[in-house]
Design an enzyme around this catalytic site. Structure first.
Site, mmCIF file in Angstrom:
data_model
loop_
_atom_site.group_PDB
_atom_site.id
_atom_site.type_symbol
_atom_site.label_atom_id
_atom_site.label_comp_id
_atom_site.label_asym_id
_atom_site.label_seq_id
_atom_site.Cartn_x
_atom_site.Cartn_y
_atom_site.Cartn_z
ATOM 1 N N HIS A 101 0.678 -1.263 -0.071
ATOM 2 C CA HIS A 101 -0.147 -0.079 0.179
ATOM 3 C C HIS A 101 0.744 1.427 -0.142
ATOM 4 C CE1 HIS A 101 0.368 -0.019 4.746
ATOM 5 N NE2 HIS A 101 0.426 1.109 4.332
ATOM 6 N N ASP A 131 0.026 -7.791 1.494
ATOM 7 C CA ASP A 131 0.606 -6.147 1.638
ATOM 8 C C ASP A 131 2.141 -6.327 1.636
ATOM 9 O OD1 ASP A 131 0.138 -3.510 1.878
ATOM 10 O OD2 ASP A 131 0.020 -3.485 3.933
ATOM 11 N N SER A 204 4.748 2.501 7.852
ATOM 12 C CA SER A 204 4.185 1.393 7.248
ATOM 13 C C SER A 204 5.330 0.994 6.203
ATOM 14 C CB SER A 204 3.133 1.916 6.363
ATOM 15 O OG SER A 204 1.840 2.002 6.780
#
Length: 459
Positions: A101, A131, A204
């Site tokens: 992402h 992911d 992230s």
């Protein structure tokens, strides 16, 4: 004299007390691992808006007014979308791991190293299901992060995250592992590591280190109601990440194992009804006849307790285990059926996009009242839509024990106490033969999904 005695006793007590364990010092750890952590920024050119509301021409300068009066398009520059994230180096020749992402939809991906060098990265491949994204930069002799065996991670151990929350490069946060093997909605193939490490936007894709300086996971998600950190963060375990990255690098695509079943958690009543000593395993609510499990003889009502030699404590543990098996491999599956333990060999197939269960219609039958509910034969079109070849539909729930079991109007009952229900008559015969001293498993299809309920006739 009494004062001296008391003082000596106090000194003895102090000496006898165990030394309090000191908190870990992270300074040397951060110096050791920080060079392998990278900052990732992306750019995405977004097209101009197709239409805009017509402005008041009298309020515009003459130059812009001319565009509207002559019907010419207004000049609109493309907007540049940006995002920030983190990552870490896994090979000296420039391979970098981050979250899918972080780079999804990006036109340009820039990787900035700890020494402030910047490289435009190639996206080698991504895997939205886990992911994970693998990047490549044109550099050599890079500092590499050491990887841990994430299966050894335990709740309570210290962990450290390094990333770029809100663009603040190389921020260090620490905490403990709160739990392992967490399943999140729509993420059934990832057994997340849950921590209380402060993770915010920009973290992230960054690494989660143990005290040895080894990466145990990639920081991926947080649970929040405010948009910021609230004490719950989730990391993708390293073992799963490297399985995905190796497939991307060597094959260009990620292949996952598929069992062809719908599963649910085993609660206390279900464990009792299936003859288990305690709640454990993954209960098969539905098995595709054409899927790997169906071909091997696994059926609804079986409880899988071991898969490929590994114990299945909870149902959420099974999908990641299956997903890691390469399609074509045969593995032993240990299960409980009718109170007996048995082992079946299952040849795992590749996970399809939309597995389906086919069936044929049955004949209809009049409505009947049973155990606090009204049932009738499920219409042919309903069975076809659900992919079933048998079942009776609940048309009304008026009282117990059906209401206490959680049965609802519209449920399609396909199995009771291990017996298949192909008609209302069969359901009545099965119910009349059931014991009153223990819960009975009832398999229903609700909203297109199969689930087990427990019916207690003694209520």
């Amino acid at each position: 004299m009494n004062v001296m005695i008391r003082l000596c006793v106090l000194m003895l007590v102090v000496v006898a007390l165990p030394a309090r364990a000191s908190l870990p010092e992270f300074t040397d750890l951060v110096k050791q691992v920080a060079p392998s952590v990278v900052n990732i920024s992306t750019r995405q050119a977004t097209p101009p808006q197709a239409q805009q509301q017509m402005p008041d021409l009298e309020q515009l300068p003459p130059f812009f007014r001319e565009f509207f009066e002559r019907g010419l398009p207004m000049p609109q520059p493309e907007r540049d979308g940006r995002s920030l994230g983190s990552g870490f180096i896994i090979a000296k020749d420039g391979y970098v791991l981050t979250n899918n992402h972080v780079v999804e939809g990006a036109d340009t991906v820039i990787v900035r190293l700890n020494d402030r060098r910047e490289f435009e990265a190639e996206v080698v491949g991504t895997d939205p299901r886990s992911d994970v994204a693998l990047l490549k930069i044109n550099a050599t002799d890079l500092p590499v992060a050491q990887l841990a065996n994430s299966d050894s991670v335990e709740a309570g151990q210290w962990v450290v995250a390094i990333g770029s929350p809100f663009g603040f490069d190389y921020s260090v946060t620490a905490g403990i592992v709160s739990a392992v093997g967490r399943a999140l909605p729509d993420e059934s193939y990832v057994p997340f590591i849950q921590t209380d490490v402060a993770i915010n936007p920009g973290n992230s894709g960054g690494p989660l280190f143990n005290l040895k300086g080894e990466v145990v996971g990639i920081n991926s998600q947080i649970f929040t109601r405010s948009g910021g950190f609230m004490g719950l963060s989730f990391a993708i375990p390293t073992n799963l990440v490297m399985n995905v990255a190796d497939q991307i690098r060597t094959k260009g695509v990620v292949r996952r194992g598929w069992l062809g079943v719908l599963i649910q958690e085993v609660n206390r009543d279900l464990a009792l009804s299936f003859g288990l000593e305690k709640p454990m395993g993954a209960l098969i609510a539905q098995a595709s006849p054409s899927g790997p499990a169906g071909k091997a003889g696994i059926q609804a009502g079986d409880v899988i307790i071991r898969f490929d030699g590994r114990e299945v404590e909870r149902s959420s543990a099974l999908p990641p285990m299956v997903g890691l098996v390469l399609p074509g491999n045969t593995v032993p599956v240990e299960l409980v059926r009718d109170g007996r333990v048995m082992t079946l060999d299952v040849t795992i197939e590749e996970l399809p996009d939309a597995p389906a269960i086919a069936g044929t219609p049955s004949q209809s039958q009049a409505a009947t009242e049973l155990v606090g509910m009204t049932v009738e034969q499920a219409p042919t079109e309903v069975l076809q839509e659900l992919g079933l070849n048998l079942g009776v539909v609940v048309t009304n729930v008026s009282g117990d024990p059906a209401r206490a079991a959680g049965l609802r109007q519209g449920d399609v009952i396909t199995q009771v106490g291990g017996a298949e229900i192909d008609s209302v008559r069969t359901l009545r015969e099965v119910v009349e033969s059931l014991p009153n001293d223990r819960p009975i498993p009832v398999l229903v299809v609700r909203g297109g999904n199969s689930t087990f309920l427990t019916l207690r006739l003694g209520r």
